[in-house]
Design a protein around this motif. Structure first.
Motif, PDB file in Angstrom:
ATOM      1  N   SER A 146       7.834   3.384  -0.784  1.00 39.91           N
ATOM      2  CA  SER A 146       8.145   2.611   0.416  1.00 39.91           C
ATOM      3  C   SER A 146       7.449   1.263   0.359  1.00 39.91           C
ATOM      4  O   SER A 146       6.356   1.143  -0.205  1.00 39.91           O
ATOM      5  N   TYR A 191       5.852   0.133   2.562  1.00 41.83           N
ATOM      6  CA  TYR A 191       4.602   0.290   3.309  1.00 41.83           C
ATOM      7  C   TYR A 191       3.566   1.127   2.554  1.00 41.83           C
ATOM      8  O   TYR A 191       2.468   1.342   3.066  1.00 41.83           O
ATOM      9  N   ARG A 203       0.574   1.865   0.172  1.00 44.80           N
ATOM     10  CA  ARG A 203      -0.605   1.018   0.025  1.00 44.80           C
ATOM     11  C   ARG A 203      -1.192   1.133  -1.384  1.00 44.80           C
ATOM     12  O   ARG A 203      -1.049   2.152  -2.062  1.00 44.80           O
ATOM     13  N   THR A 207      -0.406  -3.184   1.643  1.00 48.23           N
ATOM     14  CA  THR A 207       0.911  -2.580   1.445  1.00 48.23           C
ATOM     15  C   THR A 207       1.621  -3.291   0.299  1.00 48.23           C
ATOM     16  O   THR A 207       1.260  -4.416  -0.086  1.00 48.23           O
ATOM     17  N   ASP A 251       2.996  -6.647   1.441  1.00 43.69           N
ATOM     18  CA  ASP A 251       1.977  -7.674   1.565  1.00 43.69           C
ATOM     19  C   ASP A 251       1.515  -8.138   0.187  1.00 43.69           C
ATOM     20  O   ASP A 251       1.250  -9.331  -0.033  1.00 43.69           O
ATOM     21  N   PRO A 268       8.612   1.643   9.912  1.00 43.58           N
ATOM     22  CA  PRO A 268       7.154   1.611   9.721  1.00 43.58           C
ATOM     23  C   PRO A 268       6.602   3.023   9.591  1.00 43.58           C
ATOM     24  O   PRO A 268       7.216   3.991  10.050  1.00 43.58           O
ATOM     25  N   GLY A 278       4.909   6.949   4.056  1.00 41.78           N
ATOM     26  CA  GLY A 278       4.282   5.950   3.206  1.00 41.78           C
ATOM     27  C   GLY A 278       2.888   6.375   2.820  1.00 41.78           C
ATOM     28  O   GLY A 278       2.149   6.938   3.588  1.00 41.78           O
TER      29      GLY A 278
END
Length: 724
Positions: free
Chosen positions: A446, A448, A450, A480, A483, A682, A705
């Motif tokens: 995903s 999201y 990390r 993430t 990001d 999310p 996630g």
């Protein structure tokens, strides 16, 4: 007896007409004149008379010798002229003298934008062209054309005098050639081009243009034969069809269409003067190369036409006050880099080495092409320091790989030069990272999920320890995937690439169209491999179209002139699927965050969504920005040809600005369409159930996630660190 005759005159009969005999006796007075002549001959005796007689004899001898030699030479020349006469082709066979065919390239709307090969617009005659063109050619090239017999002794003598006065050899420079002699050269004195006899066509043409004394003599003989075989207008017709007139145009018909978009019969005096002026230096005087120089030469031709009575003073003043200009179609001729690429991508026997006249329909959009060229010019003129040798390239295409615009360097409207969009292979830097994350998304991760952005080292067999760093040399901690991509973090990209499998990342990249060899080291994730801008832009097009590969193409259809049936179709387009559509749509969403929240902010457009990725290689030798809207994909590369590092330039700087300027112009007036992206849900925190005191609570983790990627990364770290 006495002799009665002694002392007496002769016995003669009495004259019947005494009066007449008296008058007839008067001529006896001429005796003094004869005496004077006898005395003169006597005076010519001695030394002076001897040498006078010797000189007279020598003069008469050489006069007779020269007369006889002249007669013999004339007979020999007559024999050679007669032989050449028998070898001359018919006029109809001599009009099209090209050794190869032409290629005309049409844009996506069917408008011609480039020509290659030898363009020939069709046969014209001295009677079918504009009278102004006929007069302009005669006035400029050979004012006595209709009065001489093929060669002009006066012209040759004048040319020799000029050459000697300018410090050249008598046959170097001005040739004094008549139109007939120039036509003989265009016919190569009857020698036909044979690929088996010549290294190339250029060598054949150079031999045809040689100016040795022997060639001049043979040229004169050939010209005399032409004067016997053809009429003056037929010779002029051959000349008007065979002469090179710049811009790839051979003959008056091709030149009229090339520069003025009209037939040769409709040329005005100033247009005719411009075309006639090209004959002395067609490449440098072509109006497409230097319009002002071409107009200045045309003004001189107009003056010559006036001096020879072809134009009145009023007509000359009017024509010089309104010089010829290029037609709108000729002005908008663009896409030299694109045309060169299309010519290289097609089969040689229908492009570069064609003997036929070929028409190629292409994908080029001249509006987009002009937008890319203007964007390049404005950024370099306003944002790049004067004197900089930095280069840049742009490619714009549709999501199916159809190339709409291409600029291969700072110089625009050029051809036959190095194309940095297709020929340069450069390290891609962070512009490669989307394919790392595409692989992860395809495997079910995903955006999201990390990953830890922290100091990280790996032992690479044969190289030792390798510790990648972020461009800023700081660390963001747990981030993430979205990001990490937006901020172009290096360590997360390497960790993700190694966790999903470097071999899978390579396969996904190659399937998307990056055909260059990809390195098989952890640095793959950071764009250590090289690729062309065209390859990279095509790979991004595969992301936009939903995850299917594309083959960039510019050729849509190729057919022979006059034929309706195409010989071949498009050589590219959408291919097989590489990643699933959901993964592609999520990746587009991640790349949109690069522009709205990350390093690609300067590429943002005011009225529509943009997705893309910046890239900067080690020591800033290459800077990239590749991105797309819902309508078009565009890639920009910037750097030095010799790999000199850029100063103060990264992919988020000037490349993003060039991209922004080009795409802003391209999208003017176009309806706004949102990007085809999927916003992932999310991560959700799942409520923990009540625990029984006697049971031990297992740790609960987020759903949606974190699980898959963290487990993979933990395992990767254990493998790298020896199980710790």
């Amino acid at each position: 007896m006495t002799d009665s005759r002694r002392g007496k005159g002769r016995l003669v009969a009495d004259r019947r007409y005494p009066g007449k005999s008296t008058k007839a006796a008067k001529p006896k007075k001429a005796a003094p004149a004869r005496r004077k002549a006898t005395k003169a001959r006597a005076k010519r005796g001695g030394i002076v008379g001897f040498f006078s007689r010797i000189f007279g004899w020598v003069f008469r001898f050489f006069l007779r010798l020269f007369v006889r030699a002249g007669i013999v030479a004339a007979l020999i020349v007559a024999v050679f002229v007669g032989y050449e006469y028998t070898t001359l082709p018919e006029v109809s066979q001599a009009l099209d003298g090209r050794a190869r065919g032409s290629v005309q390239l049409l844009d996506r709307d069917g408008v011609a934008f480039a020509w290659r090969g030898d363009q020939f617009g069709g046969v014209v005659t001295a009677d079918s062209v504009s009278p102004h063109l006929k007069n302009a050619v005669v006035a400029t090239e050979d004012r006595r054309f209709y009065r001489h017999f093929g060669i002009s002794p006066r012209g040759v003598a004048s040319a020799v005098r000029i050459n000697l006065s300018e410090g050249r050899g008598p046959l170097s420079g001005h040739g004094g050639s008549t139109i007939t002699q120039q036509t003989a050269k265009l016919l190569c004195l009857g020698v036909q081009y044979d690929p088996n006899d010549w290294k190339n066509e250029a060598e054949y043409v150079a031999d045809c243009r040689r100016g040795s004394l022997y060639r001049k003599a043979k040229e004169a003989v050939y010209a005399l034969a032409m004067e016997l075989k053809y009429s003056k207008d037929e010779i002029l017709s051959i000349y008007l069809n065979r002469a090179y007139m710049g811009g790839g145009a051979y003959g008056a018909a091709a030149a009229a269409e090339r520069y003025f978009s009209k037939p040769a019969s409709a040329l005005t005096p100033q247009e005719s003067a411009m075309i006639a002026g090209l004959l002395t230096a067609p490449s440098s005087l072509a109006p497409t190369s230097n319009l002002e120089r071409s107009q200045a030469r045309a003004a001189t031709v107009l003056r010559l036409m006036n001096e020879q009575g072809y134009l009145t003073d009023e007509e000359t003043r009017a024509a010089q006050a309104n010089p010829a200009t290029l037609s709108e179609d000729a002005k908008t001729q663009t896409g030299g880099y694109f045309a060169d690429w299309v010519m290289q991508s097609g089969p040689d026997f229908f492009t570069r080495d064609t003997t036929e006249d070929v028409i190629i329909s292409t994908t080029l959009d001249q509006r987009i092409q002009k937008a890319t060229e203007d964007a390049m010019k404005i950024i370099f003129s306003t944002k790049v320091r004067e004197g900089s040798k930095a280069q840049a390239a742009i490619v714009v295409m549709s999501a199916d790989g159809a190339v709409r615009g291409m600029v291969g360097g700072r110089q625009t409207n050029v051809s036959g030069v190095f194309n940095r969009a297709t020929q340069a292979k450069r390290q891609t830097g962070s512009a490669f990272k989307p394919f790392v994350y595409a692989t992860a998304l395809e495997l079910g991760y995903s955006p999201y999920d990390r990953v830890e952005d922290a100091p990280f080292c790996m032992n690479i067999p044969g190289s030792g320890q390798w510790c990648p760093e972020n461009y800023t040399r700081d660390y963001a901690g747990s981030v993430t995937l979205v990001d990490a991509l937006a901020r172009s973090l290096n360590i997360p990209a390497v960790k993700v690439s190694e966790s999903v499998g470097r071999d899978l990342v390579r396969k996904v990249s190659e399937d998307f169209g990056i055909a260059s060899d990809l390195t098989d080291t952890p640095a793959l994730a950071l764009g250590a491999s090289e690729a062309s801008l065209l390859e990279m832009t095509g790979a991004y097009a595969g992301i936009l179209n939903g995850g299917s590969s594309v083959t960039p193409y510019g050729l849509r259809e190729l057919r022979l002139q006059g034929e309706e049936q195409p010989m071949m179709g498009a050589g590219g387009g959408i291919g097989e699927r590489v990643i699933n559509e959901q993964a592609a749509r999520q990746l587009i969403w991640m790349m949109e965050k690069v522009v709205t929240n990350g390093t690609g902010g300067r590429a943002a457009l005011p009225d529509r969504q943009v997705a893309g990725k910046t890239g900067t290689t080690q020591a800033a030798r290459d800077a990239w920005f590749i991105g797309f809207t819902a309508d078009y994909v565009a890639g920009v590369w910037m750097g030095y040809d010799d790999n000199t590092p850029l100063t103060g330039v990264t992919g988020s700087g000037l490349p993003a600005e060039i991209w922004h300027e080009a795409m802003r112009r391209i999208h003017e007036g176009m309806p706004v369409t949102p990007l085809p992206m999927i916003v992932p849900e999310p991560p959700r925190q799942v409520a923990q159930p009540q625990q029984q005191p006697q049971q031990q609570q297992a740790p609960q983790r987020q759903q949606g996630g974190g699980n898959a990627l963290e487990n993979a990364l933990n395992q990767l770290l254990r493998d790298i660190l020896g199980g710790n």
